[in-house]
Scaffold this motif. Sequence first.
Motif, mmCIF file in Angstrom:
data_model
loop_
_atom_site.group_PDB
_atom_site.id
_atom_site.type_symbol
_atom_site.label_atom_id
_atom_site.label_comp_id
_atom_site.label_asym_id
_atom_site.label_seq_id
_atom_site.Cartn_x
_atom_site.Cartn_y
_atom_site.Cartn_z
ATOM 1 N N LEU A 1 9.730 35.141 54.953
ATOM 2 C CA LEU A 1 9.219 35.487 53.623
ATOM 3 C C LEU A 1 7.698 35.655 53.628
ATOM 4 O O LEU A 1 7.165 36.535 52.949
ATOM 5 N N ARG A 2 7.017 34.824 54.404
ATOM 6 C CA ARG A 2 5.561 34.972 54.519
ATOM 7 C C ARG A 2 5.202 36.324 55.145
ATOM 8 O O ARG A 2 4.263 36.991 54.715
ATOM 9 N N LEU A 3 5.956 36.706 56.170
ATOM 10 C CA LEU A 3 5.730 38.009 56.798
ATOM 11 C C LEU A 3 5.986 39.133 55.801
ATOM 12 O O LEU A 3 5.232 40.105 55.739
ATOM 13 N N GLY B 1 9.072 27.377 37.966
ATOM 14 C CA GLY B 1 10.524 27.363 37.944
ATOM 15 C C GLY B 1 11.178 28.329 38.908
ATOM 16 O O GLY B 1 11.650 27.939 39.979
ATOM 17 N N LEU B 2 11.203 29.587 38.549
ATOM 18 C CA LEU B 2 11.957 30.578 39.310
ATOM 19 C C LEU B 2 11.466 30.729 40.747
ATOM 20 O O LEU B 2 12.251 30.636 41.694
ATOM 21 N N PHE B 3 10.182 30.984 40.918
ATOM 22 C CA PHE B 3 9.666 31.221 42.269
ATOM 23 C C PHE B 3 9.858 30.012 43.192
ATOM 24 O O PHE B 3 10.364 30.165 44.302
ATOM 25 N N ARG C 1 3.222 40.031 52.888
ATOM 26 C CA ARG C 1 2.077 40.898 53.217
ATOM 27 C C ARG C 1 2.285 42.322 52.703
ATOM 28 O O ARG C 1 1.325 43.039 52.459
ATOM 29 N N ASP C 2 3.544 42.729 52.543
ATOM 30 C CA ASP C 2 3.863 44.079 52.093
ATOM 31 C C ASP C 2 4.033 44.186 50.583
ATOM 32 O O ASP C 2 4.273 45.275 50.070
ATOM 33 N N GLY C 3 3.951 43.072 49.888
ATOM 34 C CA GLY C 3 4.133 43.110 48.440
ATOM 35 C C GLY C 3 5.594 43.246 48.060
ATOM 36 O O GLY C 3 6.489 42.992 48.862
ATOM 37 N N GLY D 1 7.167 39.949 41.953
ATOM 38 C CA GLY D 1 6.150 38.900 41.885
ATOM 39 C C GLY D 1 6.332 37.804 42.922
ATOM 40 O O GLY D 1 5.448 36.970 43.112
ATOM 41 N N MET D 2 7.466 37.799 43.614
ATOM 42 C CA MET D 2 7.716 36.763 44.621
ATOM 43 C C MET D 2 6.722 36.889 45.772
ATOM 44 O O MET D 2 6.246 35.882 46.292
ATOM 45 N N ALA D 3 6.398 38.104 46.157
ATOM 46 C CA ALA D 3 5.430 38.299 47.250
ATOM 47 C C ALA D 3 4.090 37.688 46.873
ATOM 48 O O ALA D 3 3.472 36.987 47.679
ATOM 49 N N ASP D 4 3.651 37.925 45.668
ATOM 50 C CA ASP D 4 2.382 37.369 45.199
ATOM 51 C C ASP D 4 2.442 35.844 45.161
ATOM 52 O O ASP D 4 1.499 35.169 45.572
ATOM 53 N N TYR D 5 3.571 35.298 44.708
ATOM 54 C CA TYR D 5 3.746 33.835 44.683
ATOM 55 C C TYR D 5 3.633 33.265 46.099
ATOM 56 O O TYR D 5 2.925 32.278 46.323
ATOM 57 N N VAL D 6 4.318 33.884 47.044
ATOM 58 C CA VAL D 6 4.276 33.411 48.442
ATOM 59 C C VAL D 6 2.848 33.467 48.969
ATOM 60 O O VAL D 6 2.365 32.514 49.576
#
Length: 168
Positions: free
Chosen positions: A104-106, A87-89, A109-111, A158-163
Amino acid sequence: MGKTVLLNECRSIGVLSREAASVAPAQRYGASSVPEAKDLILSASGAYQYFLQEYGYAAWETAPEKALTFDDARNAVEIGRAQLNQGLFPSCWKRASKAEKHFLRLMARDGDEGSSTADLAERAQEKQSSMTMGRASLIDKGIVYAHALGVVAFTVPGMADYVKRHHE
């Protein structure tokens, strides 16, 4: 005239203090938890309000008793993460343009801590000034925010992990 409500809007609402996050509305209905269960949910959520709601709802719906065990909490976190991944992500991701998704992909990498726009430009092998429009657009969409001078971060933990898991 009716009120317009925007669905799937990603806005930063911040995190609660650990003390505030520890007060569960379910307590009003006679529910309790072992300290390890509460700690797991607080840790997994990062005290982020929306995540606390997702994990709390999953715990309320799936725990067989009113006393939440560590295993119940672990299941609730797993179910809550699956809900966030469905849902959210994705709703945040889908709102980004192709160029913004590259940005966002770039960042991923930084979390979740944030990314220096200078570092992002270097990774993209572009001038920092060329990143400005994408950055501004992602801020306007509520997907990232200016964490500090020259630094952007995801509005949702958690968005970084999702990406990284779904879009690298």
